[in-house]
Design a protein around this motif. Structure first.
Motif, PDB file in Angstrom:
ATOM      1  N   ALA A 140     -13.106  29.557  70.169  1.00  0.00           N
ATOM      2  CA  ALA A 140     -14.186  29.185  71.087  1.00  0.00           C
ATOM      3  C   ALA A 140     -13.634  28.515  72.344  1.00  0.00           C
ATOM      4  O   ALA A 140     -14.048  28.839  73.467  1.00  0.00           O
ATOM      5  CB  ALA A 140     -15.184  28.264  70.386  1.00  0.00           C
ATOM      6  N   ALA A 141     -12.709  27.579  72.180  1.00  0.00           N
ATOM      7  CA  ALA A 141     -12.140  26.886  73.347  1.00  0.00           C
ATOM      8  C   ALA A 141     -11.335  27.842  74.209  1.00  0.00           C
ATOM      9  O   ALA A 141     -11.421  27.800  75.439  1.00  0.00           O
ATOM     10  CB  ALA A 141     -11.263  25.721  72.881  1.00  0.00           C
ATOM     11  N   THR A 175     -21.527  24.685  78.505  1.00  0.00           N
ATOM     12  CA  THR A 175     -21.678  25.502  77.291  1.00  0.00           C
ATOM     13  C   THR A 175     -20.741  25.016  76.194  1.00  0.00           C
ATOM     14  O   THR A 175     -20.945  25.333  75.031  1.00  0.00           O
ATOM     15  CB  THR A 175     -21.437  27.004  77.552  1.00  0.00           C
ATOM     16  OG1 THR A 175     -20.061  27.223  77.866  1.00  0.00           O
ATOM     17  CG2 THR A 175     -22.337  27.534  78.645  1.00  0.00           C
ATOM     18  N   GLY A 176     -19.730  24.231  76.571  1.00  0.00           N
ATOM     19  CA  GLY A 176     -18.813  23.655  75.576  1.00  0.00           C
ATOM     20  C   GLY A 176     -19.488  22.698  74.622  1.00  0.00           C
ATOM     21  O   GLY A 176     -18.914  22.315  73.601  1.00  0.00           O
ATOM     22  N   LEU A 177     -20.730  22.297  74.921  1.00  0.00           N
ATOM     23  CA  LEU A 177     -21.499  21.408  74.044  1.00  0.00           C
ATOM     24  C   LEU A 177     -22.344  22.162  73.028  1.00  0.00           C
ATOM     25  O   LEU A 177     -22.918  21.561  72.124  1.00  0.00           O
ATOM     26  CB  LEU A 177     -22.417  20.510  74.881  1.00  0.00           C
ATOM     27  CG  LEU A 177     -21.701  19.455  75.714  1.00  0.00           C
ATOM     28  CD1 LEU A 177     -22.665  18.851  76.730  1.00  0.00           C
ATOM     29  CD2 LEU A 177     -21.115  18.388  74.814  1.00  0.00           C
ATOM     30  N   ARG A 178     -22.435  23.447  73.177  1.00  0.00           N
ATOM     31  CA  ARG A 178     -23.258  24.247  72.254  1.00  0.00           C
ATOM     32  C   ARG A 178     -22.620  24.315  70.870  1.00  0.00           C
ATOM     33  O   ARG A 178     -21.401  24.259  70.736  1.00  0.00           O
ATOM     34  CB  ARG A 178     -23.429  25.659  72.806  1.00  0.00           C
ATOM     35  CG  ARG A 178     -24.266  25.709  74.046  1.00  0.00           C
ATOM     36  CD  ARG A 178     -24.442  27.125  74.520  1.00  0.00           C
ATOM     37  NE  ARG A 178     -25.173  27.155  75.781  1.00  0.00           N
ATOM     38  CZ  ARG A 178     -25.170  28.176  76.614  1.00  0.00           C
ATOM     39  NH1 ARG A 178     -24.485  29.273  76.331  1.00  0.00           N
ATOM     40  NH2 ARG A 178     -25.846  28.111  77.735  1.00  0.00           N
ATOM     41  N   PRO A 179     -23.446  24.455  69.837  1.00  0.00           N
ATOM     42  CA  PRO A 179     -22.908  24.566  68.472  1.00  0.00           C
ATOM     43  C   PRO A 179     -21.818  25.639  68.391  1.00  0.00           C
ATOM     44  O   PRO A 179     -21.937  26.706  68.994  1.00  0.00           O
ATOM     45  CB  PRO A 179     -24.135  24.951  67.641  1.00  0.00           C
ATOM     46  CG  PRO A 179     -25.288  24.369  68.405  1.00  0.00           C
ATOM     47  CD  PRO A 179     -24.912  24.521  69.859  1.00  0.00           C
ATOM     48  N   GLY A 180     -20.758  25.302  67.677  1.00  0.00           N
ATOM     49  CA  GLY A 180     -19.631  26.210  67.521  1.00  0.00           C
ATOM     50  C   GLY A 180     -18.565  26.045  68.583  1.00  0.00           C
ATOM     51  O   GLY A 180     -17.494  26.638  68.495  1.00  0.00           O
TER      52      GLY A 180
END
Length: 105
Positions: free
Chosen positions: A75-76, A27-32
């Motif tokens: 986000a991170a 999910t870390g590749l999703r926009p934002g």
């Protein structure tokens, strides 16, 4: 762009949680999310061939500063907060300076 900073991390999930950890890391590749940033040039999630609960993540960044800035973001930190309880032990990190290579997936 060229990656000037990178690292590999080994994450050991609690028994049976490897699939869930992989799905969450992707999910870390999703926009934002940090992996979708233009400063993140490599975001590769892999699994140990011998232990499905051992997951490796390889990242390459334009600069170390960009990585630290994005990793400190909301986000991170939310992603880390979600996967931390899945881990059987502390993550192991190896930092490096990317020189040259190829990635096609």
């Amino acid at each position: 762009m060229t990656a000037t900073y990178g690292f590999q991390s080994t994450l050991t999930a609690k028994p049976g949680k490897g699939d869930e950890l992989v799905a969450l890391l992707l999910t870390g590749l999703r926009p934002g999310n940090p992996g979708a940033s233009e400063d993140c040039l490599v975001y590769l999630v892999s699994r140990s061939a011998s232990d499905p609960d051992v997951v490796h993540i390889t990242e390459g960044w334009t600069t170390e500063e960009a990585h630290h800035r994005l990793f400190a973001g909301e986000a991170a930190q939310a992603l880390v907060a979600r996967f931390a309880p899945m881990l059987a032990k502390d993550a192991e990190y190896t930092d490096y300076v990317p020189l040259h290579g190829k990635a096609t997936l």
